[in-house]
Design an enzyme around this catalytic site. Structure first.
Site, short mmCIF file in Angstrom:
data_model
loop_
_atom_site.label_atom_id
_atom_site.label_comp_id
_atom_site.label_asym_id
_atom_site.label_seq_id
_atom_site.Cartn_x
_atom_site.Cartn_y
_atom_site.Cartn_z
N HIS A 382 -20.38 37.13 25.47
CA HIS A 382 -19.89 36.98 26.73
C HIS A 382 -18.53 36.04 26.78
O HIS A 382 -18.02 36.04 28.12
CB HIS A 382 -20.81 36.05 27.94
CG HIS A 382 -22.03 37.24 28.28
ND1 HIS A 382 -21.59 38.20 29.17
CD2 HIS A 382 -23.00 37.30 27.73
CE1 HIS A 382 -22.77 38.66 29.58
NE2 HIS A 382 -23.73 38.09 28.71
N LYS A 573 -14.88 31.70 42.15
CA LYS A 573 -15.31 31.74 40.82
C LYS A 573 -15.31 30.22 40.09
O LYS A 573 -14.97 29.44 41.02
CB LYS A 573 -14.47 32.72 39.88
CG LYS A 573 -13.18 32.25 40.08
CD LYS A 573 -12.19 33.27 39.01
CE LYS A 573 -12.03 34.60 39.81
NZ LYS A 573 -12.67 35.80 39.35
N ARG A 574 -16.12 30.00 39.23
CA ARG A 574 -16.20 28.79 38.65
C ARG A 574 -14.82 28.29 38.56
O ARG A 574 -13.59 28.86 38.29
CB ARG A 574 -16.97 28.66 37.41
CG ARG A 574 -18.35 28.63 37.42
CD ARG A 574 -19.10 28.82 36.16
NE ARG A 574 -18.58 30.09 35.38
CZ ARG A 574 -17.67 30.22 34.19
NH1 ARG A 574 -17.17 29.10 33.97
NH2 ARG A 574 -17.34 31.19 33.95
N LYS A 579 -9.09 30.60 34.46
CA LYS A 579 -9.07 31.32 35.50
C LYS A 579 -7.93 31.18 36.61
O LYS A 579 -7.82 31.93 37.35
CB LYS A 579 -10.59 31.17 36.44
CG LYS A 579 -11.68 31.64 35.70
CD LYS A 579 -13.16 31.47 36.24
CE LYS A 579 -14.17 31.80 35.58
NZ LYS A 579 -14.45 33.12 35.45
N THR A 681 -17.50 39.94 37.06
CA THR A 681 -18.12 40.80 38.01
C THR A 681 -17.83 40.86 39.54
O THR A 681 -17.88 41.56 40.42
CB THR A 681 -19.69 40.61 37.67
OG1 THR A 681 -20.00 39.40 38.03
CG2 THR A 681 -20.41 41.04 36.37
N LYS A 685 -17.36 43.46 42.64
CA LYS A 685 -17.95 43.10 43.80
C LYS A 685 -16.86 43.30 45.09
O LYS A 685 -17.09 43.99 46.14
CB LYS A 685 -18.67 41.82 44.34
CG LYS A 685 -19.98 41.76 43.30
CD LYS A 685 -20.13 40.25 43.13
CE LYS A 685 -21.30 40.28 42.00
NZ LYS A 685 -21.55 38.71 41.53
#
Length: 856
Positions: A382, A573-574, A579, A681, A685
């Site tokens: 992952h 998101k985290r 990110k 993911t 969504k």
């Protein structure tokens, strides 16, 4: 009165849905009767003293009653037919709430809604009483939850295995702009869905030593035991009467006390020592994509693996295949009946543990045990971030799991012999591929162990799987090219459209029917109406209603009045540097400066929402949260800005909040540095709910762009090859800083205290990171990002074009169903075929003896 009117309208809408044909297994009168029975006999309450939470529990128990017979029947069916069973091992399952999802999958949502309405209760208020089962950090755990839903919906004999953490992912509170962590005591009121199974409690061993046994083998002795108590949770498929099982293990101390303390009269110490064992399942580690070599974490990983494999072997031996007496101990059949999927390296100790069982307990030879282990296990990777890869010290393994370290050493020894045969004389390759890392403190590379001990290795998006083959695991791909696969992640459309966005689901169903819920590729039919004005109006109306609901929610929760006509620009998101929430923050500052520079100029209004949790020990991520909150404080209170720009930090982002926010999004930010996000993911969504994506060519964004076409997504920035070249050539952030006046002003404002006047140096470290130590090249992508954001504004002004793009996003989402992902795992890794079979309902004859040993 107004809220009652809204409630009545929602109730009427749901009644109309039921008229359209959602199957109702039980009528409203029975649900009311069951509800009252549970209120009286399960909760021991009446309407005079019951609270809203009591009503929630009564409803949850009533819904669970509909599950129970299906749950038992499903296990009986698996026992009688004895298919190959899938075991999904994950240290995280981010389940969220179960009530609404269960009612939807059983097809009784409308009946329950009507029953509660007749009882004078608001079902939405009851649903809000349920605690999120926050047993995961983010994407990895939520993916596991979606996969369980799909495995049940596809009729696979599948079992999830994990840990029943007493405290899940922490509850995040924002105080004075800073993240504060509070315990997530999700079990404080109990969980109505789970069922303890003390009859299947198993011992798990730690510490001790290894010695020769009289038969010439090895045995692990003088161990300390912890008991693993299983709790079963039902996982219903979508309207197919299949209910699979998620088994979560809870640590319990053995019954016997420490007699030394007891005999010394220190009874209290004896009891306290017992509680130490139970710490193993006390709390979820709140770190994702960062490896901490903590002893408790290693114990958690082995605890879950050991209890699970004990359960798998027990069920295998009790299986109803062939002549049971002749085959019940024939371990050769194990790979034909058992598939073990390792969700990242957290369960990788399953490989040496299965070897230990087959050799030390079952008495198999090493070669036979290794053959069965490799054929039974498969590994999903992952992440490619080096700090996330697990490397346990040999000292810790020797202390806690001495027999397993022996086995790993021998696995490595035999593997390196194979490497030598295939690449003779290449000593550097042997050093690189050894799972025992000798540099510095000796460690075991768990990813290498997982690859060597599995018959299949997969990444979770096409670009990610390619990076595994050409970079991270290049040597192993050259050794085992046939093992490497790609399985692009997916999401369950039941939760992430049908449940969270019922109005959009209705609009879709009016055009193409309702079977898209299990065949998401049917959404492609919507492209026929991409220029239909009436369909456009319906899509726009749904989006605007969702935005109005979120606007009211934000005003209530945060006291900020936002413009529902603004672009809802969302990044949830985290919080992690890769990110690149900082890139988003730089854009917010740029928009603010542009408004201040020309207050009367044209500006497309924006509401920027950012949400996510930072790992408690990740100080840079927590500082990023504080910066965003400081920017929000300046922007939201500037009268010159007004409602042109608002910034909201979404506190305590979790599954339940995602279900509220995602349907209202106009723009989804997926802006990680190319080559760092395995898949994502959240991007799927948002896409499914009609938001447009601004993003880099990273993770699943690449395949999303392929599915919808580049004209329906806002792609910007460096490709992975560009990033790799920048690494090789050397990255000078100052070059970008000095070349762009808007960027320079933003960084200077951060560095000089514009957003922190009480403490001018508060965010200077963030500026230093951006200019000196940024591994993720934020400034290199700034110019392309701002131009892409300007394109977003231009497009949003053309609502016909924007809506057409949104329709293409929805219509192109079919590939990103977790049903498709699981079907690929089933056929290409596990060697089973999805059945889509609908089992008999409880009131239908099953042909199964209700007293059959169902092999749970």
């Amino acid at each position: 009165m107004a809220s009652q009117c809204v409630r009545d309208e929602e109730h009427e809408r749901r009644k109309q849905i039921s008229v359209r044909g959602i199957a109702q297994v039980e009528n409203v009168a029975n649900i009311k009767k069951t509800f009252n029975r549970h209120l009286h006999y399960t909760l021991v309450k009446d309407r005079n003293v019951s609270t809203t939470r009591d009503y929630y529990f009564a409803l949850a128990h009533s819904v669970k009653d509909h599950l129970t017979s299906r749950w038992i029947r499903t296990q009986q069916y698996w026992y009688e037919n004895d298919p190959k069973r899938i075991y999904y091992l994950s240290l995280e399952f981010y389940m969220g709430r179960s009530l609404c999802n269960t009612m939807g999958n059983l097809g009784i949502q409308s009946a329950c809604d009507e029953a509660m309405y007749q009882l004078g209760l608001d079902i939405e208020e009851l649903q809000e009483m349920e605690e999120d089962a926050g047993l995961g950090n983010g994407g990895l755990g939520r993916l596991a939850a979606c996969f369980l839903d799909s495995m049940a919906t596809l009729g696979l004999a599948a079992y999830g295995y994990g840990i029943r953490y007493e405290y899940g992912i922490f509850a995040q509170r924002i105080r004075n702009g800073e993240q504060i962590e509070e315990p997530d005591d999700w079990l404080r009121y109990g969980c109505p869905w789970e069922k303890a199974r003390p009859e299947y409690m198993v011992p798990v061993n730690f510490y001790g030593r290894v010695e020769d046994n009289p038969k010439g083998g090895r045995r692990w002795v003088d161990t300390q035991k912890v008991l693993a108590l299983p709790y079963d949770n039902p996982i219903p498929g979508y309207k197919n009467n299949v209910v699979n099982n998620l088994r979560l293990w809870s640590a319990k101390s053995p019954v016997e006390f420490n007699l030394r303390f007891f005999n010394d009269g220190d009874y209290i110490q004896a009891v306290l020592d017992r509680n130490l064992a139970e710490n193993i399942s006390r709390v979820l580690y709140p770190n994702d994509n960062f490896f901490e070599g903590k002893e408790l974490r290693l114990k958690q990983e082995y605890f879950m693996v050991a209890a699970t494999l004990n359960d798998i072997i027990r069920r295998f031996k009790n299986s109803n295949f062939g002549s049971r007496e002749a085959t019940r101990t024939n371990m050769d059949l194990l790979p034909t009946k058992v598939a073990i999927q390792l969700n990242d390296t957290h369960p990788s100790l399953a490989i040496p543990e299965l070897m230990r069982i087959l050799i030390d307990v079952e008495g198999l030879t090493w070669d036979k045990a290794w053959e069965l282990t490799v054929k039974s296990c498969a590994y999903t990777n992952h992440t490619i971030l080096p700090e996330a890869l697990e490397r346990w010290t040999c000292v810790m393994l020797q202390n806690i799991l001495p027999r397993h370290l022996e086995i790993i050493y021998h696995i490595n020894h035999l593997f390196l012999q194979e490497v030598h045969k295939k690449f003779p004389g290449d000593m550097d390759r042997m050093r690189r591929m050894s799972m025992v890392e000798e540099e510095g403190e000796k460690r075991i590379n768990m990813a290498f162990l997982s690859i060597v001990g599995s018959h299949a290795v997969n990444g979770v998006a096409a670009i990610h799987s390619e990076i595994l083959k050409t970079d991270l695991f290049k040597d192993f791909y050259e050794m085992f090219p046939e093992r490497f696969q790609n399985k692009t992640n997916g999401i369950t459309p039941r939760r992430w459209l049908l449940l969270c966005n019922p109005s959009l689901s209705d609009v879709i169903a009016e055009k193409i029917g309702e079977t898209w819920t299990v065949h998401l590729d049917q959404l492609v039919q919507l492209k026929k109406w991409d220029k239909d004005p009436a369909f456009h109006r319906n899509i726009q109306t749904v989006k605007q209603e969702n935005k109005m609901r979120v606007a009211a929610f934000l005003e209530t929760e945060y006291g900020v009045k936002i413009n529902p006509g603004s672009i809802f620009d969302i990044q949830v998101k985290r919080i992690h540097e890769y990110k690149r929430q900082l890139l988003n923050a730089l854009h917010i500052i740029t928009m603010y400066n542009r408004i201040k520079r020309n207050p009367t100029g044209k500006f497309v209004p924006r509401t920027v929402m950012i949400g996510g949790k930072a790992a408690p020990g990740y100080h840079q991520a927590k500082l990023i949260i504080k910066l965003i909150c400081a920017i929000a404080n300046v922007v939201n209170n500037d009268p010159v800005v007004g409602d042109k720009l608002k910034v909201i930090y979404l506190e305590n982002y979790r599954v339940t909040l995602a279900e509220k926010i995602i349907p209202a999004a106009d723009l989804s930010q997926q802006i990680s540095t190319a080559g760092t996000e395995a898949s994502g993911t959240g991007n799927m969504k948002f896409m499914l709910n009609g938001a447009l994506t601004i993003g880099t060519m990273d993770g699943a964004n690449v395949e999303m762009a392929e599915e919808m076409g580049m004209k329906n997504i806002f792609i910007f920035g460096m490709l992975w090859d560009d990033v790799e070249k920048l690494k090789r050539d050397g990255y000078d952030a100052n070059k970008y800083y000095n070349a762009n006046p808007e960027l320079k002003l933003c960084v200077d404002q951060i560095a000089n205290g514009f957003f922190s006047p009480q403490n001018p140096k508060e965010f200077s470290h963030i500026a230093d990171i951006l200019l000196k130590w940024d591994r993720f090249f934020t400034l290199a992508d700034f110019d392309a990002y701002i131009k892409s954001q300007d394109k977003v504004n231009e497009t949003y002004l053309n609502q016909e074009l924007w809506t057409r793009m949104a329709i293409h996003n929805i219509a192109s989402s079919g590939k990103f169903s977790s049903d498709r992902t699981i079907a690929e795992y089933a056929r290409e890794i596990w060697g089973v075929e999805p059945s889509w079979e609908k089992l008999p309902a409880p009131h239908e004859p099953s042909g199964t003896d209700a007293n059959t040993n169902n092999g749970k």
